[in-house]
Design a protein around this motif. Structure first.
Motif, PDB file in Angstrom:
ATOM      1  N   PRO A 163       1.940  -6.027  20.623  1.00 43.28           N
ATOM      2  CA  PRO A 163       2.229  -6.798  19.402  1.00 43.28           C
ATOM      3  C   PRO A 163       1.094  -6.735  18.386  1.00 43.28           C
ATOM      4  O   PRO A 163      -0.080  -6.572  18.737  1.00 43.28           O
ATOM      5  CB  PRO A 163       2.411  -8.223  19.930  1.00 43.28           C
ATOM      6  N   LEU A 164       1.463  -6.887  17.129  1.00 44.61           N
ATOM      7  CA  LEU A 164       0.484  -6.932  16.044  1.00 44.61           C
ATOM      8  C   LEU A 164      -0.111  -8.334  15.955  1.00 44.61           C
ATOM      9  O   LEU A 164       0.613  -9.338  15.987  1.00 44.61           O
ATOM     10  CB  LEU A 164       1.156  -6.568  14.724  1.00 44.61           C
ATOM     11  N   VAL A 165      -1.442  -8.415  15.859  1.00 51.20           N
ATOM     12  CA  VAL A 165      -2.143  -9.695  15.718  1.00 51.20           C
ATOM     13  C   VAL A 165      -2.717  -9.759  14.306  1.00 51.20           C
ATOM     14  O   VAL A 165      -3.595  -8.978  13.950  1.00 51.20           O
ATOM     15  CB  VAL A 165      -3.274  -9.828  16.756  1.00 51.20           C
ATOM     16  N   MET A 166      -2.219 -10.682  13.509  1.00 52.93           N
ATOM     17  CA  MET A 166      -2.601 -10.758  12.099  1.00 52.93           C
ATOM     18  C   MET A 166      -3.848 -11.612  11.924  1.00 52.93           C
ATOM     19  O   MET A 166      -3.897 -12.753  12.373  1.00 52.93           O
ATOM     20  CB  MET A 166      -1.456 -11.367  11.303  1.00 52.93           C
ATOM     21  N   ARG A 167      -4.854 -11.022  11.256  1.00 54.91           N
ATOM     22  CA  ARG A 167      -6.056 -11.774  10.925  1.00 54.91           C
ATOM     23  C   ARG A 167      -6.397 -11.510   9.456  1.00 54.91           C
ATOM     24  O   ARG A 167      -5.498 -11.284   8.650  1.00 54.91           O
ATOM     25  CB  ARG A 167      -7.194 -11.410  11.888  1.00 54.91           C
ATOM     26  N   ALA A 168      -7.677 -11.511   9.131  1.00 57.15           N
ATOM     27  CA  ALA A 168      -8.064 -11.541   7.717  1.00 57.15           C
ATOM     28  C   ALA A 168      -8.446 -10.190   7.129  1.00 57.15           C
ATOM     29  O   ALA A 168      -8.860 -10.123   5.972  1.00 57.15           O
ATOM     30  CB  ALA A 168      -9.229 -12.519   7.528  1.00 57.15           C
ATOM     31  N   SER A 169      -8.305  -9.089   7.881  1.00 56.44           N
ATOM     32  CA  SER A 169      -8.761  -7.796   7.369  1.00 56.44           C
ATOM     33  C   SER A 169      -7.690  -7.043   6.594  1.00 56.44           C
ATOM     34  O   SER A 169      -7.908  -5.903   6.167  1.00 56.44           O
ATOM     35  CB  SER A 169      -9.271  -6.923   8.510  1.00 56.44           C
ATOM     36  N   THR A 170      -6.511  -7.660   6.437  1.00 64.01           N
ATOM     37  CA  THR A 170      -5.454  -7.005   5.653  1.00 64.01           C
ATOM     38  C   THR A 170      -4.970  -7.952   4.562  1.00 64.01           C
ATOM     39  O   THR A 170      -4.947  -9.168   4.732  1.00 64.01           O
ATOM     40  CB  THR A 170      -4.251  -6.617   6.551  1.00 64.01           C
ATOM     41  N   GLY A 171      -4.586  -7.349   3.421  1.00 61.92           N
ATOM     42  CA  GLY A 171      -4.091  -8.120   2.304  1.00 61.92           C
ATOM     43  C   GLY A 171      -3.286  -7.243   1.357  1.00 61.92           C
ATOM     44  O   GLY A 171      -3.142  -6.027   1.586  1.00 61.92           O
ATOM     45  N   PRO A 172      -2.755  -7.817   0.304  1.00 65.13           N
ATOM     46  CA  PRO A 172      -1.948  -7.042  -0.642  1.00 65.13           C
ATOM     47  C   PRO A 172      -2.726  -5.882  -1.248  1.00 65.13           C
ATOM     48  O   PRO A 172      -3.960  -5.946  -1.397  1.00 65.13           O
ATOM     49  CB  PRO A 172      -1.588  -8.071  -1.711  1.00 65.13           C
ATOM     50  N   ALA A 173      -1.993  -4.824  -1.585  1.00 67.12           N
ATOM     51  CA  ALA A 173      -2.619  -3.667  -2.219  1.00 67.12           C
ATOM     52  C   ALA A 173      -3.216  -4.099  -3.562  1.00 67.12           C
ATOM     53  O   ALA A 173      -2.616  -4.892  -4.295  1.00 67.12           O
ATOM     54  CB  ALA A 173      -1.593  -2.560  -2.433  1.00 67.12           C
ATOM     55  N   PRO A 174      -4.413  -3.603  -3.881  1.00 67.34           N
ATOM     56  CA  PRO A 174      -5.018  -4.002  -5.173  1.00 67.34           C
ATOM     57  C   PRO A 174      -4.194  -3.463  -6.337  1.00 67.34           C
ATOM     58  O   PRO A 174      -3.590  -2.394  -6.271  1.00 67.34           O
ATOM     59  CB  PRO A 174      -6.398  -3.328  -5.112  1.00 67.34           C
ATOM     60  N   ARG A 175      -4.183  -4.210  -7.401  1.00 69.10           N
ATOM     61  CA  ARG A 175      -3.451  -3.765  -8.591  1.00 69.10           C
ATOM     62  C   ARG A 175      -4.224  -2.668  -9.297  1.00 69.10           C
ATOM     63  O   ARG A 175      -5.454  -2.698  -9.367  1.00 69.10           O
ATOM     64  CB  ARG A 175      -3.247  -4.939  -9.536  1.00 69.10           C
TER      65      ARG A 175
ATOM     66  N   HIS B 167       0.845  -1.196   0.000  1.00 68.38           N
ATOM     67  CA  HIS B 167       0.000   0.000   0.000  1.00 68.38           C
ATOM     68  C   HIS B 167       0.884   1.251   0.000  1.00 68.38           C
ATOM     69  O   HIS B 167       1.808   1.373   0.819  1.00 68.38           O
ATOM     70  CB  HIS B 167      -0.920  -0.004   1.217  1.00 68.38           C
ATOM     71  N   ALA B 168       0.606   2.167  -0.909  1.00 66.99           N
ATOM     72  CA  ALA B 168       1.445   3.361  -1.050  1.00 66.99           C
ATOM     73  C   ALA B 168       1.218   4.362   0.071  1.00 66.99           C
ATOM     74  O   ALA B 168       2.105   5.142   0.412  1.00 66.99           O
ATOM     75  CB  ALA B 168       1.172   4.023  -2.401  1.00 66.99           C
ATOM     76  N   ALA B 169       0.036   4.356   0.645  1.00 67.53           N
ATOM     77  CA  ALA B 169      -0.275   5.282   1.733  1.00 67.53           C
ATOM     78  C   ALA B 169      -1.183   4.571   2.724  1.00 67.53           C
ATOM     79  O   ALA B 169      -1.928   3.655   2.355  1.00 67.53           O
ATOM     80  CB  ALA B 169      -0.956   6.545   1.202  1.00 67.53           C
ATOM     81  N   VAL B 170      -1.097   4.982   3.970  1.00 67.90           N
ATOM     82  CA  VAL B 170      -1.947   4.417   5.022  1.00 67.90           C
ATOM     83  C   VAL B 170      -2.707   5.568   5.670  1.00 67.90           C
ATOM     84  O   VAL B 170      -2.102   6.484   6.243  1.00 67.90           O
ATOM     85  CB  VAL B 170      -1.111   3.673   6.084  1.00 67.90           C
ATOM     86  N   TRP B 171      -4.018   5.552   5.577  1.00 68.97           N
ATOM     87  CA  TRP B 171      -4.851   6.589   6.172  1.00 68.97           C
ATOM     88  C   TRP B 171      -5.109   6.251   7.637  1.00 68.97           C
ATOM     89  O   TRP B 171      -5.204   5.086   8.011  1.00 68.97           O
ATOM     90  CB  TRP B 171      -6.169   6.715   5.405  1.00 68.97           C
ATOM     91  N   HIS B 172      -5.223   7.299   8.446  1.00 71.64           N
ATOM     92  CA  HIS B 172      -5.354   7.083   9.889  1.00 71.64           C
ATOM     93  C   HIS B 172      -6.648   7.680  10.435  1.00 71.64           C
ATOM     94  O   HIS B 172      -6.907   8.883  10.276  1.00 71.64           O
ATOM     95  CB  HIS B 172      -4.162   7.708  10.621  1.00 71.64           C
ATOM     96  N   LEU B 173      -7.474   6.805  11.044  1.00 67.35           N
ATOM     97  CA  LEU B 173      -8.626   7.270  11.811  1.00 67.35           C
ATOM     98  C   LEU B 173      -8.134   7.469  13.236  1.00 67.35           C
ATOM     99  O   LEU B 173      -8.002   6.504  13.999  1.00 67.35           O
ATOM    100  CB  LEU B 173      -9.766   6.250  11.762  1.00 67.35           C
TER     101      LEU B 173
END
Length: 322
Positions: free
Chosen positions: A309-321, A170-176
């Motif tokens: 620590p970061l807990v990895m689940r299913a809400s993150t994935g590779p940036a869309p092409r 992901h080129a940018a990460v938006w923050h809430l």
């Protein structure tokens, strides 16, 4: 107490330390003494002990609200840790009509030995004068010589979340972001910003919520269409963001990846299960209580910084092409 000491094979002073919640007792010895107390049916008499020692074995807890998940979980964690050490807990909440001085006065009236100040209330206590002789521990605050500090490493957790999203392309990460005036929110924003700057990526302007799912829904609904990665300052705002994205027909994580913070009990049951940063509320409560007992006994305390620590689940994935 002499009977307990004889049964456990320790001195009367050791039994006294266990009864009074002193951290100066080896865990194995403490367990042996507690087992002897249980076998003999020994229970300390709180009023008599207060007359003898000058301590009530009651502590105060100051919070701005107990409505947020973070504060309610911290309250439970502190109460659990206090119960193990034989302390009762008196809770005082701050509102517009009563300031921190009034909260301290109410705790003094109840004869507390010390107090723990939670989260958003720390901004108030930093500008106040604590009553002389009242031991204080503050959860989430910059170091301060007037009181002991226990905190989660919010900045490191936020950095790890942001680096995880960047690592997925992901080129940018938006923050809430969380509300202004919150130390935790500011630290999480700092970690997010530092990760983007270090990676040489753009830093979008953060959008600020109030910790609620409703604010996360509103903020995520206003994100630009090019946003493919979102780091929310807590899991509740992340939950609102998931709904907003679904309302807009955007899939998570195929179109947008979302990370939260706290790892609330239900985070694994969000749809999809939420990648998040874990805040160990039980460890925070235990550390805050241990620091307060040490402060009551006059021991020097260094700031306590707990990992997130970061807990990895299913809400993150590779940036869309593109």
């Amino acid at each position: 107490m002499l009977d307990v000491a004889a049964r456990a094979g320790v001195s009367g002073q050791t039994v006294s330390r266990v009864v009074n919640g002193s951290p100066r007792v080896d865990p194995v010895t403490r367990a042996r003494v507690e087992e002897a107390m249980a076998q003999l049916g020994y229970r300390p008499h709180r009023a008599a002990r207060a007359l003898r020692t000058g301590r009530t074995h009651t502590i105060g807890l100051v919070a701005t609200t107990l409505a947020t998940i973070g504060n309610s979980r911290m309250l439970q964690a502190v109460v659990d840790a206090a119960t193990v050490r034989g302390y009762a807990v008196v809770v005082v909440t701050l509102d517009a009509a009563s300031g921190i001085a009034d909260a301290f006065a109410r705790l003094r009236d109840q004869g507390v030995d010390g107090a723990i100040v939670l989260n958003e209330a720390t901004a108030v206590v930093r500008d106040a004068v604590a009553p002389a002789g009242l031991a204080l521990v503050v959860v989430d605050s910059p170091p301060d010589e007037r009181f002991a500090v226990v905190q989660t490493d919010h900045a490191a957790g936020a950095r790890a979340a942001t680096e995880h999203l960047l690592g997925l392309g992901h080129a940018a990460v938006w923050h809430l972001a969380g509300p202004e005036g919150s130390f935790a929110a500011a630290e999480r924003e700092r970690g997010w910003r530092a990760a983007l700057v270090e990676a040489g990526q753009q830093v979008p302007a953060p959008v600020r919520g109030d910790w609620t799912a409703a604010s996360g829904h509103a903020l995520a609904g206003a994100l630009p269409s090019e946003a493919t990665a979102v780091f929310a300052a807590n899991d509740q705002m992340a939950l609102g963001a998931l709904r907003a994205l679904a309302d807009a027909g955007r899939r998570v994580p195929e179109d947008v990846s979302v990370v939260g913070f706290d790892d609330v009990t239900d985070a694994a049951d969000y749809r999809p299960p939420l990648t998040t940063v874990r805040q160990d509320f039980d460890a925070l409560g235990a550390a805050a209580l241990a620091a307060l007992v040490a402060a009551i006994e006059g021991d020097d305390q260094r700031p306590v910084l707990l990992p997130a620590p970061l807990v990895m689940r299913a809400s993150t994935g590779p940036a869309p092409r593109a």
